[in-house]
Design an enzyme around this catalytic site. Structure first.
Site, short mmCIF file in Angstrom:
data_model
loop_
_atom_site.label_atom_id
_atom_site.label_comp_id
_atom_site.label_asym_id
_atom_site.label_seq_id
_atom_site.Cartn_x
_atom_site.Cartn_y
_atom_site.Cartn_z
N GLU A 45 -1.69 44.68 28.35
CA GLU A 45 -0.37 44.06 28.48
C GLU A 45 0.13 43.67 27.09
OE1 GLU A 45 0.92 40.81 31.44
OE2 GLU A 45 0.92 39.76 29.51
N THR A 97 5.89 42.87 29.38
CA THR A 97 6.38 41.72 30.13
C THR A 97 7.90 41.58 29.98
OG1 THR A 97 6.11 40.13 28.34
CG2 THR A 97 4.21 40.49 29.78
N ALA A 157 11.52 34.83 29.50
CA ALA A 157 12.57 34.01 28.92
C ALA A 157 12.44 34.04 27.40
CB ALA A 157 12.42 32.58 29.42
N ALA A 196 9.15 37.63 44.95
CA ALA A 196 8.88 38.94 44.36
C ALA A 196 8.95 40.04 45.42
CB ALA A 196 7.51 38.92 43.69
N TYR A 212 -3.21 36.06 42.52
CA TYR A 212 -3.84 34.89 41.87
C TYR A 212 -5.19 34.63 42.52
CZ TYR A 212 0.95 34.74 40.43
OH TYR A 212 2.17 35.12 39.91
N HIS A 248 -1.80 31.04 43.92
CA HIS A 248 -0.66 30.63 43.10
C HIS A 248 -0.54 29.11 43.17
CE1 HIS A 248 3.61 30.04 42.02
NE2 HIS A 248 3.39 31.09 41.24
N LYS A 307 4.05 41.33 50.42
CA LYS A 307 4.23 42.23 49.26
C LYS A 307 3.80 43.65 49.60
CE LYS A 307 4.02 39.18 45.37
NZ LYS A 307 3.37 38.60 44.21
P1 FAD Z 1 6.01 35.37 44.35
O1 FAD Z 1 5.22 36.48 44.89
O2 FAD Z 1 7.44 35.26 44.76
O3 FAD Z 1 5.23 34.03 44.70
C1 FAD Z 1 5.63 32.76 44.19
C2 FAD Z 1 5.24 31.68 45.19
O4 FAD Z 1 6.02 31.86 46.38
C3 FAD Z 1 3.79 31.77 45.62
O5 FAD Z 1 3.31 30.47 45.86
C4 FAD Z 1 3.84 32.56 46.91
O6 FAD Z 1 2.75 32.29 47.76
C5 FAD Z 1 5.17 32.10 47.48
N1 FAD Z 1 5.81 33.15 48.31
C6 FAD Z 1 5.81 34.47 48.07
N2 FAD Z 1 6.47 35.12 49.02
C7 FAD Z 1 6.92 34.18 49.89
C8 FAD Z 1 7.69 34.21 51.08
N3 FAD Z 1 8.14 35.36 51.59
N4 FAD Z 1 7.98 33.03 51.71
C9 FAD Z 1 7.54 31.85 51.21
N5 FAD Z 1 6.79 31.76 50.07
C10 FAD Z 1 6.49 32.91 49.43
N6 FAD Z 1 6.40 35.88 34.55
C11 FAD Z 1 7.48 36.26 33.82
O7 FAD Z 1 8.44 35.48 33.71
N7 FAD Z 1 7.51 37.49 33.20
C12 FAD Z 1 6.49 38.38 33.29
O8 FAD Z 1 6.56 39.47 32.73
C13 FAD Z 1 5.34 38.01 34.05
N8 FAD Z 1 4.29 38.85 34.19
C14 FAD Z 1 3.23 38.50 35.00
C15 FAD Z 1 2.20 39.42 35.21
C16 FAD Z 1 1.13 39.10 36.03
C17 FAD Z 1 0.03 40.09 36.27
C18 FAD Z 1 1.08 37.82 36.66
C19 FAD Z 1 -0.08 37.45 37.54
C20 FAD Z 1 2.10 36.91 36.46
C21 FAD Z 1 3.19 37.23 35.63
N9 FAD Z 1 4.25 36.35 35.42
C22 FAD Z 1 5.33 36.73 34.67
C23 FAD Z 1 4.21 35.00 36.00
C24 FAD Z 1 4.86 34.93 37.41
O9 FAD Z 1 6.22 35.26 37.33
C25 FAD Z 1 4.67 33.51 37.93
O10 FAD Z 1 3.31 33.27 38.21
C26 FAD Z 1 5.55 33.11 39.10
O11 FAD Z 1 5.37 31.70 39.30
C27 FAD Z 1 5.20 33.79 40.43
O12 FAD Z 1 5.51 35.12 40.39
P2 FAD Z 1 5.14 36.07 41.65
O13 FAD Z 1 5.68 37.39 41.34
O14 FAD Z 1 3.71 35.94 41.99
O15 FAD Z 1 6.03 35.35 42.76
#
Ligand code: FAD
Length: 286
Positions: A17, A48, A51, A122, A142, A146, A162
């Site tokens: 990465e 990545t 911000a 996401a 995670y 998370h 997902k």
């Molecule tokens: P989500 O999958 O949306 O999850 C976030 C929270 O919402 C979790 O607690 C989940 O359980 C909950 N959730 C998910 N779906 C639902 C649903 N349908 N209903 C209710 N709750 C739900 N951040 C950046 O800004 N830029 C990057 O490039 C970046 N790269 C990353 C790469 C990796 C491999 C990882 C692990 C993280 C990265 N992050 C990055 C950080 C990430 O954006 C944060 O951890 C963020 O808080 C959660 O992202 P997510 O995609 O897991 O979100």
């Protein structure tokens, strides 16, 4: 090349990465980082989207990765994209031959606000992009759940969404205790989630970074790593060597237990990635 194809390979492989420059800087320095990473022959390089930078730089740096003959994985976030922006960015990626997207919610701003709002999770972004084209889509996961998830079960249920939305693989948040990862794989298996899970490893090369990494990942620091920070924290060269050894040991243990795909968070430090790759050169046959 699609990452789903790469992941079908059942011998050990390593990907990297990197992050794009700040919006106010040029991409030259980042291209030099790619130049140094390319000879290490990673299976792909992810870029990545954070911000302080701009998603256009994610696209530009991903294009530079592909120009070295290495598949690129572009990160896209719900925080930085409404549907129009997602259309614009996916068109830009497709026109440059980039086939892989890691769709994320993104880190929320400190005040907790959500600037765009078309994609609350996401999985919403994954479903949207899936309908638009033939990208290979991945999502984050995670091992220690998370930080916003109240239970492991809730976290797993959201990963199921997902998968149903079209994700073809998951990449983990950094973890420092492999047992967390193995337990997580077991929870996925029990839930019937079949996605391949790339193990994300962060080589921690200074004490401040150790503490910050643990805060960011929401994961507990194993006592062994805390001891490294305490003992070598004031000696940058020793801390770096210890961090590389620790990451190497984690990776060797993962490969030994049949995990085939490891993703190194390089922090744009090719020397650190090179030192680890050198330590495992016979294991991965490079
Ligand atoms: P989500 O999958 O949306 O999850 C976030 C929270 O919402 C979790 O607690 C989940 O359980 C909950 N959730 C998910 N779906 C639902 C649903 N349908 N209903 C209710 N709750 C739900 N951040 C950046 O800004 N830029 C990057 O490039 C970046 N790269 C990353 C790469 C990796 C491999 C990882 C692990 C993280 C990265 N992050 C990055 C950080 C990430 O954006 C944060 O951890 C963020 O808080 C959660 O992202 P997510 O995609 O897991 O979100």
């Amino acid at each position: 090349m699609k990452i789903s194809e790469i992941l079908k390979n059942d011998s050990p492989s390593v990907s990297f990465e990197i992050f794009p420059p700040k919006a106010s800087q040029s991409t030259e320095e980042t291209v030099r980082v790619i130049e140094k990473l390319a000879p290490l022959a990673p299976s792909f390089i992810s870029v990545t989207c954070r911000a302080g930078s701009t998603p256009d730089y994610t696209v530009k740096v991903a294009e530079a990765v592909e120009s070295f003959g290495i598949p690129a994985l572009a990160h896209l976030t719900c925080v930085s994209s409404d549907s129009r922006e997602a259309d614009r960015l996916t068109d830009a990626l497709a026109s440059r031959g980039i086939e892989n997207i890691l769709a994320l919610r993104g880190d929320l701003p400190a005040d907790g606000s959500f600037p765009t709002g078309d994609f609350p999770h996401a999985s919403d972004l994954i479903a949207y992009i899936k309908r638009r084209g033939s990208f290979c889509l991945g999502g984050a996961c995670y091992p220690d759940r998370h930080p916003e998830s109240r239970t492991y079960a809730e976290d797993i249920e959201h990963l199921r969404i997902k998968e149903a939305s079209g994700a073809e693989f998951l990449t983990t948040q950094m973890f420092f205790d492999n047992d967390l990862y193995y337990a997580f794989l077991y929870r996925l298996l029990r839930a019937g989630i079949k996605l391949p899970v790339i193990a994300g490893i962060m080589p921690v090369t200074n004490a401040r970074q150790i503490i910050r990494s643990a805060e960011l990942s929401g994961t507990a620091l194993p006592p062994r790593m805390r001891a490294i920070a305490d003992r070598f924290g004031d000696d940058p060269a020793a801390a770096r060597q210890a961090g590389i050894a620790y990451a190497t040991e984690q990776i060797v243990d993962l490969f030994a237990h049949g995990v085939n795909h490891v993703h190194i968070y390089t922090m744009n430090r090719p020397e650190t990635a090179a030192a680890i790759m050198n330590n495992i050169s016979d294991i991965i046959g490079k």
